[in-house]
Design a protein around this motif. Structure first.
Motif, PDB file in Angstrom:
ATOM      1  N   LEU A  68       0.832  -1.209   0.000  1.00 46.31           N
ATOM      2  CA  LEU A  68       0.000   0.000   0.000  1.00 46.31           C
ATOM      3  C   LEU A  68       0.865   1.257   0.000  1.00 46.31           C
ATOM      4  O   LEU A  68       0.541   2.244  -0.663  1.00 46.31           O
ATOM      5  CB  LEU A  68      -0.930  -0.007   1.216  1.00 46.31           C
ATOM      6  N   VAL A  69       1.962   1.232   0.752  1.00 49.06           N
ATOM      7  CA  VAL A  69       2.866   2.384   0.773  1.00 49.06           C
ATOM      8  C   VAL A  69       3.487   2.592  -0.603  1.00 49.06           C
ATOM      9  O   VAL A  69       3.569   3.720  -1.111  1.00 49.06           O
ATOM     10  CB  VAL A  69       3.957   2.189   1.841  1.00 49.06           C
ATOM     11  N   LEU A  70       3.903   1.507  -1.251  1.00 49.23           N
ATOM     12  CA  LEU A  70       4.548   1.634  -2.556  1.00 49.23           C
ATOM     13  C   LEU A  70       3.578   2.138  -3.619  1.00 49.23           C
ATOM     14  O   LEU A  70       3.919   3.016  -4.424  1.00 49.23           O
ATOM     15  CB  LEU A  70       5.147   0.289  -2.968  1.00 49.23           C
ATOM     16  N   THR A  71       2.370   1.621  -3.650  1.00 50.98           N
ATOM     17  CA  THR A  71       1.386   2.136  -4.607  1.00 50.98           C
ATOM     18  C   THR A  71       0.943   3.540  -4.221  1.00 50.98           C
ATOM     19  O   THR A  71       0.605   4.357  -5.095  1.00 50.98           O
ATOM     20  CB  THR A  71       0.165   1.210  -4.714  1.00 50.98           C
ATOM     21  N   GLY A  72       0.960   3.849  -2.914  1.00 54.59           N
ATOM     22  CA  GLY A  72       0.670   5.216  -2.485  1.00 54.59           C
ATOM     23  C   GLY A  72       1.732   6.188  -2.966  1.00 54.59           C
ATOM     24  O   GLY A  72       1.418   7.312  -3.382  1.00 54.59           O
ATOM     25  N   LEU A  73       2.985   5.777  -2.945  1.00 59.01           N
ATOM     26  CA  LEU A  73       4.058   6.619  -3.472  1.00 59.01           C
ATOM     27  C   LEU A  73       3.915   6.789  -4.989  1.00 59.01           C
ATOM     28  O   LEU A  73       4.179   7.871  -5.531  1.00 59.01           O
ATOM     29  CB  LEU A  73       5.419   6.005  -3.144  1.00 59.01           C
ATOM     30  N   ALA A  74       3.503   5.711  -5.674  1.00 55.48           N
ATOM     31  CA  ALA A  74       3.295   5.806  -7.125  1.00 55.48           C
ATOM     32  C   ALA A  74       2.211   6.835  -7.445  1.00 55.48           C
ATOM     33  O   ALA A  74       2.359   7.648  -8.369  1.00 55.48           O
ATOM     34  CB  ALA A  74       2.912   4.436  -7.691  1.00 55.48           C
ATOM     35  N   ALA A  75       1.121   6.813  -6.689  1.00 57.79           N
ATOM     36  CA  ALA A  75       0.052   7.795  -6.902  1.00 57.79           C
ATOM     37  C   ALA A  75       0.505   9.188  -6.497  1.00 57.79           C
ATOM     38  O   ALA A  75       0.158  10.181  -7.149  1.00 57.79           O
ATOM     39  CB  ALA A  75      -1.187   7.388  -6.109  1.00 57.79           C
ATOM     40  N   ALA A 208       9.953   2.131   3.037  1.00 58.61           N
ATOM     41  CA  ALA A 208      10.315   3.307   3.833  1.00 58.61           C
ATOM     42  C   ALA A 208      11.462   4.073   3.187  1.00 58.61           C
ATOM     43  O   ALA A 208      11.451   5.313   3.131  1.00 58.61           O
ATOM     44  CB  ALA A 208      10.699   2.875   5.248  1.00 58.61           C
ATOM     45  N   GLY A 209      12.458   3.357   2.680  1.00 59.83           N
ATOM     46  CA  GLY A 209      13.583   4.025   2.024  1.00 59.83           C
ATOM     47  C   GLY A 209      13.159   4.791   0.783  1.00 59.83           C
ATOM     48  O   GLY A 209      13.620   5.917   0.543  1.00 59.83           O
ATOM     49  N   LEU A 210      12.252   4.218   0.002  1.00 58.60           N
ATOM     50  CA  LEU A 210      11.765   4.904  -1.191  1.00 58.60           C
ATOM     51  C   LEU A 210      10.925   6.123  -0.822  1.00 58.60           C
ATOM     52  O   LEU A 210      10.938   7.129  -1.552  1.00 58.60           O
ATOM     53  CB  LEU A 210      10.954   3.938  -2.049  1.00 58.60           C
ATOM     54  N   TRP A 215      10.756  11.962  -0.916  1.00 57.07           N
ATOM     55  CA  TRP A 215      10.687  13.237  -0.194  1.00 57.07           C
ATOM     56  C   TRP A 215      11.903  14.105  -0.518  1.00 57.07           C
ATOM     57  O   TRP A 215      11.769  15.313  -0.768  1.00 57.07           O
ATOM     58  CB  TRP A 215      10.617  12.969   1.302  1.00 57.07           C
ATOM     59  N   GLY A 216      13.079  13.510  -0.543  1.00 51.05           N
ATOM     60  CA  GLY A 216      14.280  14.254  -0.880  1.00 51.05           C
ATOM     61  C   GLY A 216      14.254  14.747  -2.315  1.00 51.05           C
ATOM     62  O   GLY A 216      14.707  15.868  -2.602  1.00 51.05           O
ATOM     63  N   LEU A 298       6.338  11.204   3.053  1.00 47.21           N
ATOM     64  CA  LEU A 298       6.470  10.668   4.414  1.00 47.21           C
ATOM     65  C   LEU A 298       5.095  10.444   5.039  1.00 47.21           C
ATOM     66  O   LEU A 298       4.922   9.525   5.853  1.00 47.21           O
ATOM     67  CB  LEU A 298       7.302  11.626   5.272  1.00 47.21           C
ATOM     68  N   GLY A 299       4.123  11.253   4.654  1.00 49.68           N
ATOM     69  CA  GLY A 299       2.764  11.021   5.131  1.00 49.68           C
ATOM     70  C   GLY A 299       2.186   9.721   4.610  1.00 49.68           C
ATOM     71  O   GLY A 299       1.303   9.126   5.243  1.00 49.68           O
ATOM     72  N   VAL A 300       2.683   9.252   3.457  1.00 50.25           N
ATOM     73  CA  VAL A 300       2.221   7.988   2.889  1.00 50.25           C
ATOM     74  C   VAL A 300       2.538   6.831   3.833  1.00 50.25           C
ATOM     75  O   VAL A 300       1.773   5.868   3.939  1.00 50.25           O
ATOM     76  CB  VAL A 300       2.851   7.769   1.500  1.00 50.25           C
ATOM     77  N   LEU A 301       3.673   6.903   4.520  1.00 50.38           N
ATOM     78  CA  LEU A 301       4.023   5.849   5.482  1.00 50.38           C
ATOM     79  C   LEU A 301       2.969   5.743   6.579  1.00 50.38           C
ATOM     80  O   LEU A 301       2.508   4.648   6.927  1.00 50.38           O
ATOM     81  CB  LEU A 301       5.392   6.133   6.109  1.00 50.38           C
ATOM     82  N   ALA A 302       2.560   6.896   7.134  1.00 47.95           N
ATOM     83  CA  ALA A 302       1.541   6.893   8.190  1.00 47.95           C
ATOM     84  C   ALA A 302       0.179   6.483   7.647  1.00 47.95           C
ATOM     85  O   ALA A 302      -0.537   5.682   8.256  1.00 47.95           O
ATOM     86  CB  ALA A 302       1.461   8.278   8.837  1.00 47.95           C
ATOM     87  N   ALA A 303      -0.179   7.017   6.474  1.00 50.76           N
ATOM     88  CA  ALA A 303      -1.483   6.701   5.898  1.00 50.76           C
ATOM     89  C   ALA A 303      -1.576   5.225   5.525  1.00 50.76           C
ATOM     90  O   ALA A 303      -2.613   4.582   5.736  1.00 50.76           O
ATOM     91  CB  ALA A 303      -1.737   7.580   4.676  1.00 50.76           C
ATOM     92  N   GLY A 304      -0.496   4.666   4.966  1.00 46.96           N
ATOM     93  CA  GLY A 304      -0.499   3.255   4.619  1.00 46.96           C
ATOM     94  C   GLY A 304      -0.641   2.362   5.840  1.00 46.96           C
ATOM     95  O   GLY A 304      -1.370   1.363   5.817  1.00 46.96           O
TER      96      GLY A 304
END
Length: 353
Positions: A68-75, A208-210, A215-216, A298-304
């Motif tokens: 979920l975090v990875l697809t959240g980052l993709a979106a 988490a690393g991605l 973010w960077g 970074l919010g994606v980590l919490a939301a996921g």
């Protein structure tokens, strides 16, 4: 009644907005729990305990949160540039199938590579498969102005039908007793466990690393500035020299690659092979997570973790109190609407005429 734009966003409002959204979500969901005939506080307590109350519960939540975090980052990266990628589900499956195509070559086939070469090659091919699946809709938008919502949504069906054909054809596992699934990934290419005797794997660290890397990229790089400028105002971005077409293509490649990696990490960390029911909608769930996070990596980590906790906790709650697990879907959907409205109210105030 009309909306009036605030001259300045209050820092206190930015803090209280998500808290108010959570309170509203719990209140609305409590009505449904009460309607189902279950005690509200006990229901929420069991949901919390089922998601975070033990090592096994926490490991299941974090295992569910990883894709979920990875697809959240993709979106997130796509929506940040106003490229509305709705095709992460298909890109996830494309990445998973590409990973098995490389990592499923066993020693007896004569094509297998050593693990230290196969593993990075597997991830690269998976990322490339997801990226290429999004590249077509991105080029259609950049060159011809075609709505990417429709084209990316259609690619989901194309990808799933293609995966189904391959799982019933050349990539079918001959030892699966007729069940449509791919060959197994080589054991030495599977991800290690973070906690012994649980399903939690090191894919969580990749996610988490991605998130920190993205973010960077947004904060410190020229490409990150171009993405943010394109999302804020495409015409103004073009006027100040942002290469709009190139940026759209790069965003598409990055977003699709993240979704493809989600598929590869899900195969290498949890399933070991590809089936058509491997994903319960991780690609679509990533859109919800990106919006809940306010398109912040970074919010994606919490939301996921929140969404995964609700889904895992709902299973435990349902077994104990016979409350429908669909309450979890209501909580996730209501929280999304509440966060969007709360965010809107930090930018605008309601005025009565």
């Amino acid at each position: 009644m009309r909306l009036e734009k605030r001259a300045m966003r209050s820092g206190m409002a930015l803090v209280l907005a998500p808290l108010g959204a959570v309170v509203f979500t719990l209140a609305v969901s409590a009505l449904l729990v009460h309607w189902a005939g279950a005690p509200v506080l006990q229901t929420y307590g069991l949901m919390l305990q089922g998601a975070f109350g033990s090592v096994n519960a926490l490991s299941e939540t974090l295992t569910r949160a990883t894709p979920l975090v990875l697809t959240g980052l993709a979106a997130t990266v796509a929506f940040k540039a106003r490229l509305y990628n709705i095709g992460a589900e298909g890109q996830l499956y494309a990445g998973a199938l590409a990973a098995v195509a490389v990592g499923g070559l066993h020693e007896g086939s004569g094509w297998a590579l050593t693990p230290w070469l196969s593993f990075p090659l597997m991830l690269v091919v998976a990322a490339l498969a997801g990226a290429l699946l999004l590249l077509g809709p991105a080029l259609l938008k950049a060159r011809l102005g075609v709505d990417e919502v429709v084209t990316t949504l259609m690619t989901n069906f194309i990808a799933l039908l293609a995966v189904g054909a391959l799982l019933d054809g050349p990539m079918k596992d001959p030892g699966a007793l007729g069940w449509p699934q791919s060959v197994n990934l080589r054991e030495e290419l599977e991800l290690g466990k973070l906690i012994a005797q649980t399903r939690l794997h090191t894919g969580l660290l990749w996610a988490a690393g991605l998130a920190f890397a993205l973010w960077g990229l947004f904060k410190y790089t020229v490409l990150g500035f171009d993405i943010r400028a394109l999302g804020a105002n495409a015409k103004a971005a073009r006027f100040v020299g942002v290469p709009v077409g190139r940026t759209v293509v790069l965003v598409a490649l990055l977003s699709g690659a993240l979704a493809g990696l989600a598929g590869a990490i899900e195969v290498a960390g949890r399933t070991g092979y590809v089936t058509l029911d491997m994903s319960p909608g991780y690609g679509y769930g990533g859109i919800v997570i990106a919006m809940l996070a306010g398109l912040h990596p970074l919010g994606v980590l919490a939301a996921g973790t929140f969404v995964a906790g609700v889904l895992v906790g709902a299973d435990s709650m349902s077994r104990a109190l016979a409350v429908p697990t669909y309450i979890a879907d209501v909580i996730v959907a209501t929280s999304l609407i509440a966060v969007l409205v709360a965010t809107l109210l930090t930018q605008y105030r309601v005025r009565l005429k």
